[in-house]
Each structure stands twice: as structure tokens, then as C-alpha cells.
Design a protein around this motif. Structure first.
Motif, short mmCIF file in Angstrom:
data_model
loop_
_atom_site.label_atom_id
_atom_site.label_comp_id
_atom_site.label_asym_id
_atom_site.label_seq_id
_atom_site.Cartn_x
_atom_site.Cartn_y
_atom_site.Cartn_z
N UNK A 53 -27.19 105.18 -19.19
CA UNK A 53 -25.50 104.34 -18.94
C UNK A 53 -25.69 103.69 -17.66
N UNK A 54 -26.04 104.29 -16.73
CA UNK A 54 -26.10 103.79 -15.29
C UNK A 54 -27.03 102.37 -15.30
N UNK A 55 -28.20 102.65 -16.12
CA UNK A 55 -29.21 101.65 -16.11
C UNK A 55 -28.57 100.04 -16.68
N UNK A 56 -27.94 100.51 -17.65
CA UNK A 56 -27.06 99.28 -18.58
C UNK A 56 -25.98 98.49 -17.51
N UNK A 57 -25.13 99.44 -16.96
CA UNK A 57 -24.22 98.97 -15.86
C UNK A 57 -24.81 98.06 -14.99
N UNK A 58 -26.11 98.47 -14.37
CA UNK A 58 -26.56 97.60 -13.35
C UNK A 58 -27.40 96.67 -14.03
N UNK A 59 -27.89 96.48 -15.03
CA UNK A 59 -28.41 95.30 -15.73
C UNK A 59 -27.13 94.08 -15.63
N UNK A 60 -26.16 94.50 -16.38
CA UNK A 60 -25.13 93.55 -16.45
C UNK A 60 -24.51 92.95 -15.24
N UNK A 61 -24.61 93.98 -14.18
CA UNK A 61 -24.07 93.40 -12.92
C UNK A 61 -24.92 92.50 -12.28
N UNK A 62 -26.32 92.85 -12.49
CA UNK A 62 -27.37 91.68 -11.99
C UNK A 62 -27.39 90.61 -12.76
N UNK A 63 -27.06 90.54 -14.05
CA UNK A 63 -26.91 89.37 -14.59
C UNK A 63 -25.72 88.43 -14.26
N UNK A 64 -24.57 89.07 -14.02
CA UNK A 64 -23.34 88.31 -13.71
C UNK A 64 -23.55 87.77 -12.15
N UNK A 65 -24.27 88.54 -11.28
CA UNK A 65 -24.54 88.12 -9.77
C UNK A 65 -25.52 86.99 -9.75
N UNK A 66 -26.49 86.89 -10.65
CA UNK A 66 -27.19 85.86 -10.78
C UNK A 66 -26.69 84.79 -11.10
N UNK A 67 -25.68 84.44 -12.19
CA UNK A 67 -24.92 83.71 -12.95
C UNK A 67 -24.00 83.02 -11.86
N UNK A 68 -23.32 84.14 -11.13
CA UNK A 68 -22.15 83.55 -10.21
C UNK A 68 -23.09 82.81 -8.94
N UNK A 69 -24.18 83.30 -8.68
CA UNK A 69 -24.81 82.44 -7.63
C UNK A 69 -25.39 81.13 -8.33
N UNK A 70 -26.08 81.18 -9.51
CA UNK A 70 -26.41 79.80 -10.08
C UNK A 70 -25.61 78.82 -10.22
N UNK A 71 -24.29 79.12 -10.61
CA UNK A 71 -23.07 78.35 -10.97
C UNK A 71 -22.29 78.07 -9.88
N UNK A 72 -22.52 78.53 -8.65
CA UNK A 72 -21.63 78.51 -7.50
C UNK A 72 -20.19 78.82 -7.85
#
Length: 485
Positions: A53-72
């Protein structure tokens, strides 16, 4: 000639995989030695592997953090857990270790929220997003939560009357969201979701009911479609329509600053499963950036409500093949020691497929079979895998027990199956095991609930039983059975 079960898997899939490995001829799931679990606890059984459960929450947060950075991207991201996927305390406690937020669906959800706050598991600053059609008890419970100081409780308006109902019982000003009634995929039997307010009606609804209402602050627009977040024309078309409503509203409603894109991330249902989560999140944020820039409005903060994605891949069920019935020259029925209708109701209700693999005997020859449950119901069966038109398992041998596992079953199955209640044909609910890791990284096991006893079911049915006469002894839940396997 390659006739062993391991040969079939090797030539069909990339194997081993991240969560599935072999030790000798025995299956391990997230390094859990399933053979040892069966030997210790028996079958049938269900289990929940909490660290996933915690692993999947962390995965999603990382994906969004990457997308936020990539798309400014200028907005923030908030992860909510959709409680209807599994309301159990051990699920919520594990999820809330990650400082997330909550999405509710009905009145009793608020009682759970209040208990979580009392226990110190849910922060006062956490968002509580209240979805669903709101009857009197739900409205009263939301009002109590807000009146007691939880200012980040945001009821999502589902119909035109809810603002008035909430205003009557909430003492001070409060925040709201509006749910969009999305248009359904063409294959549906109806055109528009029963949930929310139609695209064309949202702006007039704001102007008539919210704009001059000093007690209400519109904070969020809520967008969700039944098919989930998929890379197809239907999803992108609905998202664009949603964003157009958001930009129109934002121009006349400065307090609107959040877009809830709901849930709907798929989970792995086959060894051949493929889904590019990072690409989808990148493209969603890109589309929001483009639309908001064209309309000259700030981008919204993003909320998601991941239920199945949060908890689904933490669950599993293990059965033993009790017997094989040769019903004709082509069909072999392997009978499990439980029921699909009661323990995995989605396989029966919506023809859902989960990952199914044998626990042992991977070096034996395989055969094509059908799987049957114990109830006297013709629909109690499982006959194919997600990406195959058949099920293949090691050959049945009376003197060599065969155990099979269904994986990623952690969302909805307990509540839809009526956990703790009556089961079809009075087939008992299986034992449920919680699997966790201690501070040293060793696996721990706890029996959350034992298999149902006869008196459990008879009591529900209204029979006054002498518990000593039904062949069982202690029905107390076994707790704190912790060991390293």
C-alpha cells in the motif's frame, strides 16, 4: 518437448517479474514464501501484504513529482485514498502513514474519519473529500465534522439541493466542490453518469446558487469517468471538456483553485499487463497547462482519489484443488476448497480477471482446466485468464496437493462479498492473514480473522444455538500470531 508448467510460463511471459519469483518450484509473492504460509495457516485463506500500500502511494507521488517538474507545472499534487475500496482499519492505518488525504462515499465513512482523528492517524489539516449522493445522515455527519473544526472537509455537490441541505446544518462558511456528470463511453446503456451535474449546467448553477452565497466557497471541480484513466480518445475528449468548464468557472470564481481528476488508475491483472503511468500523468498535466494557458487562467492544484491502485495489489487469496471432475472428453473441472462467488465476487459479478498462478509444483506437467467453486450454483466458476482463453495448471494428482493463488484482489472483494456476514450456500468465509515487515525487514504474520464457524452463520440467521453442539470450540479472533517464516 517442453511440457512442464514452468516451460509454459517461460514461453508465454517475461518471468520472473518484480513481484513474482520462484524458489525451487514454489511461488513467492513480494518475497513472501507462499508455500510456508499455506503450511502454517492452511487453506482457503486470504492475505493482505500491507507494505504494498505504501509502495504504491510512493510510486504515484514520484510520477506526479516528475511530471510537475517536466511540465513546469505551477500547481500542487494531493493524493487521496478512496475508502470504499477497503474500509478496514489496517488498510487505513497503513495508507495514512504516508500523510495522505481521504475521499468518502457515504455517512458511515465520516464516523471512520472521526475515529481516525481520535486515534491520531488523520491530521486536522488533511483533506476529506465527500463524494456520493447525500442523504440526511451523510449531510448531518459532514456538518458535524466541519462544525467540530475540520475546515478541509470539502463536500462535493452531487445534485442541486445539497448546498441548501448543507447550509442548514453547517454553522459557518464552508468549502465545496462540484462533480461533473460525465458522458459515458458509447458501449454503456445510458449516455450520462447519474452522479454530478451536467457540463452545460455547471456555470449557470454556480451563478444562480453559489456566486452570491456568502456561506459557500467553491474550491474544487471534480472529474471522474467509469472507465478510469485510459489512453484513448474517449478519455482525452472528456478531459478536454472538463478543462473547458474549469477555465470558464475560474474566470468568474477566483476561489476555484483545484481540479480533482478522480481515480481509475488500473492495476496489474495479468503477467502481460502493460500501462505507462508516467506517460499518462505527463500528458494530463500537459493538457491542463495548454488549456489554462490558452484561457489565460492559473493551473489548478491536482487531487486524485486512488482506491484500487492504492490497495488492490496488496491482496491475495489461496485455495487448494480438492478434486478433479472429468465431465466430458474435453472439460476437466478442478474444484477449489471455497467459492468464487463469496470470496472473489467480482469474478462472478463483472467477469473480472485476476492474476492466477499455482503456488507449488511448477516443475510438473500442465493441463487445461476449468475452476469450480463449492456452491451449488452454475455461475460459481473461473474459466479463463485475462490474456488467454483458458486456464493451465499443473496436472491434478490425488497424492500431490496443488495450491493456487489469485493476486491483486485487495480492492472491493471483502465488502462486496459481505465480510463477516452470510455467504452463498453457507460456504464459510476463509481465514484472513495480515502480512507486514518489522523494523529489521523480516516478514510478520497476524491472523486478522479466523475462518467462519457454523455458529457464526447460525447466529446471523436467528437460530439460538448451543455452541458446544455445532462441532466448534473457541471462536475468538486469533491475534498477534507473529513469526518469521
Amino acid at each position: 518437448m517442453n511440457t512442464k508448467y514452468i516451460d509454459l510460463i517461460d514461453q508465454t511471459y517475461f518471468f520472473p517479474q518484480e513481484e513474482f519469483t520462484l524458489e525451487d518450484e514454489h511461488l513467492k509473492f513480494h518475497d513472501i514464501p507462499l508455500r510456508d504460509v499455506v503450511e502454517k495457516f492452511g487453506s482457503p485463506l486470504k492475505f493482505t501484504y500491507l507494505p504494498k500500500i505504501s509502495e504504491n502511494i510512493g510510486r504515484a507521488r514520484n510520477w506526479f513529482a516528475n511530471a510537475i517538474e517536466k511540465n513546469a507545472y505551477k500547481g500542487k499534487y494531493h493524493y487521496c485514498y478512496c475508502t470504499k475500496s477497503s474500509h478496514f482499519q489496517h488498510i487505513l492505518h497503513e495508507a495514512l502513514k504516508n500523510d495522505i488525504h481521504i475521499e468518502t462515499s457515504s455517512a458511515f465513512d465520516i464516523n471512520i474519519v472521526e475515529q481516525l482523528k481520535k486515534d491520531g492517524k488523520l491530521k486536522d489539516s488533511a483533506y476529506v473529500i465527500c463524494n456520493g449522493f447525500k442523504r440526511e445522515q451523510y449531510v448531518d455527519n459532514i456538518a458535524r465534522l466541519i462544525n467540530n473544526g475540520h475546515r478541509n472537509c470539502i463536500p462535493i455537490i452531487d445534485n442541486y439541493e445539497e448546498i441548501g441541505l448543507l447550509s442548514d446544518v453547517i454553522d459557518d462558511t464552508f468549502k465545496i466542490g462540484i462533480r461533473i456528470a460525465s458522458e459515458e463511453e458509447p458501449k454503456f446503456e445510458f449516455y450520462t453518469s447519474r452522479l454530478g451535474i451536467g457540463y452545460k449546467n455547471i456555470v449557470p448553477f454556480f451563478e444562480n446558487e453559489i456566486k452570491d452565497n456568502d456561506k459557500v466557497e467553491l474550491k474544487m471541480l471534480h472529474f471522474f469517468i467509469n472507465t478510469g484513466i485510459r489512453d484513448n480518445a474517449y478519455y482525452w475528449n472528456e478531459l478536454v471538456k472538463c478543462l473547458k468548464v474549469y477555465t470558464r468557472l475560474k474566470k468568474i470564481c477566483p476561489s476555484l483553485d483545484s481540479l480533482n481528476i478522480g481515480g481509475g488508475f488500473p492495476i496489474k491483472n495479468s503477467l502481460a499487463f502493460e500501462y505507462d503511468y508516467q506517460y499518462m500523468i505527463n500528458e494530463i498535466l500537459n493538457q491542463i497547462n495548454i488549456t489554462c494557458e490558452e484561457a489565460d487562467v492559473p493551473v489548478p492544484h491536482i487531487f486524485t482519489e486512488f482506491g484500487s491502485f492504492t490497495v488492490g495489489e496488496s491482496g491475495g487469496a489461496i485455495y487448494e484443488i480438492l478434486y478433479q471432475k472429468q465431465q466430458n472428453d474435453r472439460e476437466k473441472w478442478n474444484m477449489i476448497d471455497s467459492s468464487f462467488i463469496t470470496t472473489l465476487p467480482d469474478t462472478w459479478a463483472i467477469n473480472k480477471r485476476f492474476i492466477m498462478l499455482p503456488i507449488n509444483r511448477w516443475n510438473d506437467e500442465y493441463e487445461r482446466v476449468l475452476l469450480g467453486g463449492l456452491t451449488c450454483d452454475s455461475d460459481d466458476y473461473y474459466n479463463s485468464e485475462q490474456n488467454m482463453n483458458a486456464i493451465y495448471l499443473p496436472k491434478y494428482k490425488r497424492d500431490k496437493p496443488l495450491y493456487i493463488g489469485f493476486f491483486n484482489t485487495g480492492a472491493y472483494q471483502e465488502t462486496i462479498g459481505g465480510y463477516g456476514g452470510l455467504q452463498h450456500c453457507l460456504i464459510p468465509q476463509p481465514k484472513h492473514i495480515l502480512i507486514d515487515k518489522d523494523a529489521d525487514g523480516n516478514l510478520t504474520y497476524e491472523v486478522f480473522s479466523p475462518q467462519q464457524k457454523a455458529e457464526d452463520l447460525l447466529d446471523i440467521l436467528g437460530y439460538k444455538t448451543d455452541k458446544s453442539s455445532v462441532g466448534t470450540s473457541d471462536t475468538t479472533i486469533e491475534h498477534a500470531i507473529t513469526s518469521n517464516v
